[in-house]
Each structure stands twice: as C-alpha cells, then as structure tokens.
Design a protein around this motif. Structure first.
Motif, short mmCIF file in Angstrom:
data_model
loop_
_atom_site.label_atom_id
_atom_site.label_comp_id
_atom_site.label_asym_id
_atom_site.label_seq_id
_atom_site.Cartn_x
_atom_site.Cartn_y
_atom_site.Cartn_z
N LYS A 95 0.85 -1.19 0.00
CA LYS A 95 0.00 0.00 0.00
C LYS A 95 0.89 1.24 0.00
CE LYS A 95 -3.84 1.97 2.70
NZ LYS A 95 -3.74 3.25 2.13
N ASP A 96 0.47 2.24 -0.76
CA ASP A 96 1.13 3.55 -0.87
C ASP A 96 2.45 3.53 -1.64
OD1 ASP A 96 -0.99 4.77 0.53
OD2 ASP A 96 -0.02 4.35 2.45
N GLN A 97 2.84 2.40 -2.22
CA GLN A 97 4.03 2.38 -3.06
C GLN A 97 3.74 3.10 -4.38
OE1 GLN A 97 5.29 -1.93 -2.90
NE2 GLN A 97 7.23 -0.97 -3.42
N ASP A 98 4.74 3.76 -4.92
CA ASP A 98 4.64 4.35 -6.26
C ASP A 98 4.81 3.21 -7.26
OD1 ASP A 98 5.92 5.44 -8.81
OD2 ASP A 98 5.30 7.29 -7.81
N LEU A 99 3.82 3.01 -8.12
CA LEU A 99 3.81 1.88 -9.04
C LEU A 99 4.99 1.89 -9.99
CD1 LEU A 99 2.46 -0.63 -10.22
CD2 LEU A 99 0.91 0.88 -11.48
N LEU A 100 5.28 3.02 -10.62
CA LEU A 100 6.39 3.09 -11.57
C LEU A 100 7.72 2.86 -10.87
CD1 LEU A 100 7.33 3.55 -14.47
CD2 LEU A 100 7.40 6.01 -13.96
N ALA A 101 7.92 3.48 -9.72
CA ALA A 101 9.17 3.29 -8.96
C ALA A 101 9.33 1.84 -8.55
CB ALA A 101 9.18 4.21 -7.73
N ILE A 148 -0.55 -5.71 -15.09
CA ILE A 148 -0.75 -4.91 -13.89
C ILE A 148 -2.24 -4.97 -13.62
CG2 ILE A 148 -0.78 -2.58 -12.92
CD1 ILE A 148 1.65 -1.98 -14.74
N THR A 149 -2.60 -5.38 -12.42
CA THR A 149 -3.99 -5.42 -12.03
C THR A 149 -4.07 -4.98 -10.58
OG1 THR A 149 -4.44 -7.27 -13.51
CG2 THR A 149 -6.02 -6.89 -11.74
N GLY A 150 -4.91 -3.98 -10.29
CA GLY A 150 -5.04 -3.56 -8.90
C GLY A 150 -5.80 -2.26 -8.76
N SER A 151 -5.74 -1.72 -7.55
CA SER A 151 -6.44 -0.46 -7.27
C SER A 151 -5.44 0.61 -6.85
CB SER A 151 -7.51 -0.68 -6.20
OG SER A 151 -6.94 -1.20 -5.03
N GLY A 209 -3.33 5.84 -20.74
CA GLY A 209 -2.15 6.67 -20.96
C GLY A 209 -0.91 5.93 -20.50
N HIS A 210 0.22 6.66 -20.50
CA HIS A 210 1.49 6.11 -20.05
C HIS A 210 1.64 6.32 -18.54
CE1 HIS A 210 2.51 7.01 -24.35
NE2 HIS A 210 2.84 5.75 -24.24
N LEU A 211 2.03 5.29 -17.83
CA LEU A 211 2.24 5.35 -16.40
C LEU A 211 3.35 6.35 -16.07
CD1 LEU A 211 1.69 4.16 -13.56
CD2 LEU A 211 3.44 2.44 -14.09
N MET A 212 3.09 7.23 -15.08
CA MET A 212 4.05 8.25 -14.67
C MET A 212 4.31 8.15 -13.17
SD MET A 212 4.72 9.70 -17.52
CE MET A 212 5.71 11.04 -16.94
N PRO A 213 5.43 8.74 -12.70
CA PRO A 213 5.67 8.78 -11.26
C PRO A 213 4.51 9.49 -10.57
CG PRO A 213 7.60 9.55 -12.48
CD PRO A 213 6.49 9.40 -13.47
N GLY A 214 4.18 9.06 -9.37
CA GLY A 214 3.08 9.67 -8.63
C GLY A 214 1.79 8.88 -8.72
N THR A 215 1.90 7.60 -9.09
CA THR A 215 0.75 6.69 -9.15
C THR A 215 0.90 5.72 -7.98
OG1 THR A 215 0.60 6.89 -11.55
CG2 THR A 215 -0.40 4.94 -10.56
N TYR A 216 -0.07 5.74 -7.06
CA TYR A 216 0.09 5.03 -5.78
C TYR A 216 -0.90 3.88 -5.59
CZ TYR A 216 3.13 8.92 -4.85
OH TYR A 216 4.14 9.83 -4.93
N ILE A 217 -0.38 2.80 -5.03
CA ILE A 217 -1.15 1.58 -4.77
C ILE A 217 -2.13 1.82 -3.63
CG2 ILE A 217 -0.97 -0.84 -4.05
CD1 ILE A 217 0.38 -0.18 -6.77
N GLN A 218 -3.38 1.38 -3.79
CA GLN A 218 -4.38 1.53 -2.74
C GLN A 218 -4.36 0.37 -1.77
OE1 GLN A 218 -8.48 1.68 -4.01
NE2 GLN A 218 -9.13 2.50 -2.05
N ILE A 219 -4.37 -0.83 -2.27
CA ILE A 219 -4.39 -2.01 -1.40
C ILE A 219 -3.17 -2.84 -1.75
CG2 ILE A 219 -5.64 -4.08 -0.75
CD1 ILE A 219 -8.19 -2.61 -1.64
N GLY A 220 -2.34 -3.10 -0.76
CA GLY A 220 -1.13 -3.89 -1.01
C GLY A 220 -1.20 -5.21 -0.29
N ARG A 221 -0.07 -5.88 -0.26
CA ARG A 221 0.00 -7.19 0.39
C ARG A 221 -0.15 -7.06 1.90
NH1 ARG A 221 6.46 -8.48 0.14
NH2 ARG A 221 7.05 -6.39 0.73
N ALA A 222 -0.67 -8.08 2.51
CA ALA A 222 -0.82 -8.11 3.97
C ALA A 222 0.54 -8.31 4.62
CB ALA A 222 -1.76 -9.24 4.36
N HIS A 223 0.75 -7.66 5.73
CA HIS A 223 2.03 -7.79 6.45
C HIS A 223 1.89 -8.74 7.60
CE1 HIS A 223 4.13 -4.65 4.30
NE2 HIS A 223 3.03 -3.95 4.35
#
Length: 132
Positions: free
Chosen positions: A19-25, A44-47, A118-132
């Motif tokens: 969660k909150d990771q930048d997708l492109l980075a 790529i599949t997600g929210s 469009g083309h993926l750019m920096p500043g695109t953030y994951i909503q739901i990530g893996r469970a810790h």
C-alpha cells in the motif's frame, strides 16, 4: 511486410506491491533488484489512490498534437502492460536517468465516473497492497 522474432521466456518474476508504493518506482526497483536489462510487464492489475498518466491532450490536427500529464484521484482500478529496457541519456517527463531501467507502461484506469488510458508516470500510488 510483417517481421517476427522467436524467443523463449527465461524467467517470470512476480511482484506484489505494498500500500502507498509508487507503481512506476516499484517496477523500476524490481528491474534493478533482478538485474533486468530487457523485459516485459505482462500484467498490472489492482487499485490505486492516485494516478499520473501521460496522454495526448488534443488530436484535432496532427500538426498540433500535444502530450501532457494528468493527475487523477482515486479510488480507481488499474490494468496495464509494457516493456523494460535500459535508458540512454537523462531527463524527460519520465524523469529518466542514464543507465537506469526504462519502463514504458500503458495503463487503463477506471473510476466511478470515467475510464482513461495513458502512459504510467511517477506519482501513481497503490491503494491495497500485500498483507504484512
């Protein structure tokens, strides 16, 4: 005349993001971590909570086509695919650095009110990530 190349996949690397990771980075980090010089982003599949994409701003006259970056607030669903290579030179809208992974990803984003691509750019953030 069409041109084709035959090859074999040598490896598939599955990356699940936090969660909150930048997708492109995150894609660039995975390319560095696994020393990927040439590759494909199969899926790529997600929210997302926020997205930045580069897309055409006008298409009225091919001489006046402009490309810009737009920002969207989520929540939204995302799907995408692309390529990974190595950058020669620095700069540009994608903030590329010489010798770093070059990631060219197309995304389709869908929210309650719109669907864009469009083309993926920096500043695109994951909503739901893996469970810790």
């Amino acid at each position: 005349m069409p041109h084709s190349v035959v090859g074999k996949l040598s490896e598939i690397i599955y990356v699940r993001l936090d969660k909150d990771q930048d997708l492109l980075a995150a894609i660039k980090d995975a390319a560095r971590e696994h020393d990927i010089k040439t590759g494909v982003v199969i899926d790529i599949t997600g929210s997302l909570t926020k997205a930045r994409v580069q897309q055409f701003q006008s298409n009225e006259n091919s001489a006046n086509v402009r490309i810009g970056v737009i920002e969207l607030d989520g929540p939204m669903e995302a799907t995408g695919h692309g390529i990974i290579g190595m950058t020669e030179g620095s700069g540009g809208v994608g903030e590329y650095q010489d010798g770093e992974p070059y990631v060219h990803v197309h995304v389709v984003l869908t929210s309650a009110g719109q669907t864009i691509c469009g083309h993926l750019m920096p500043g695109t953030y994951i909503q739901i990530g893996r469970a810790h």
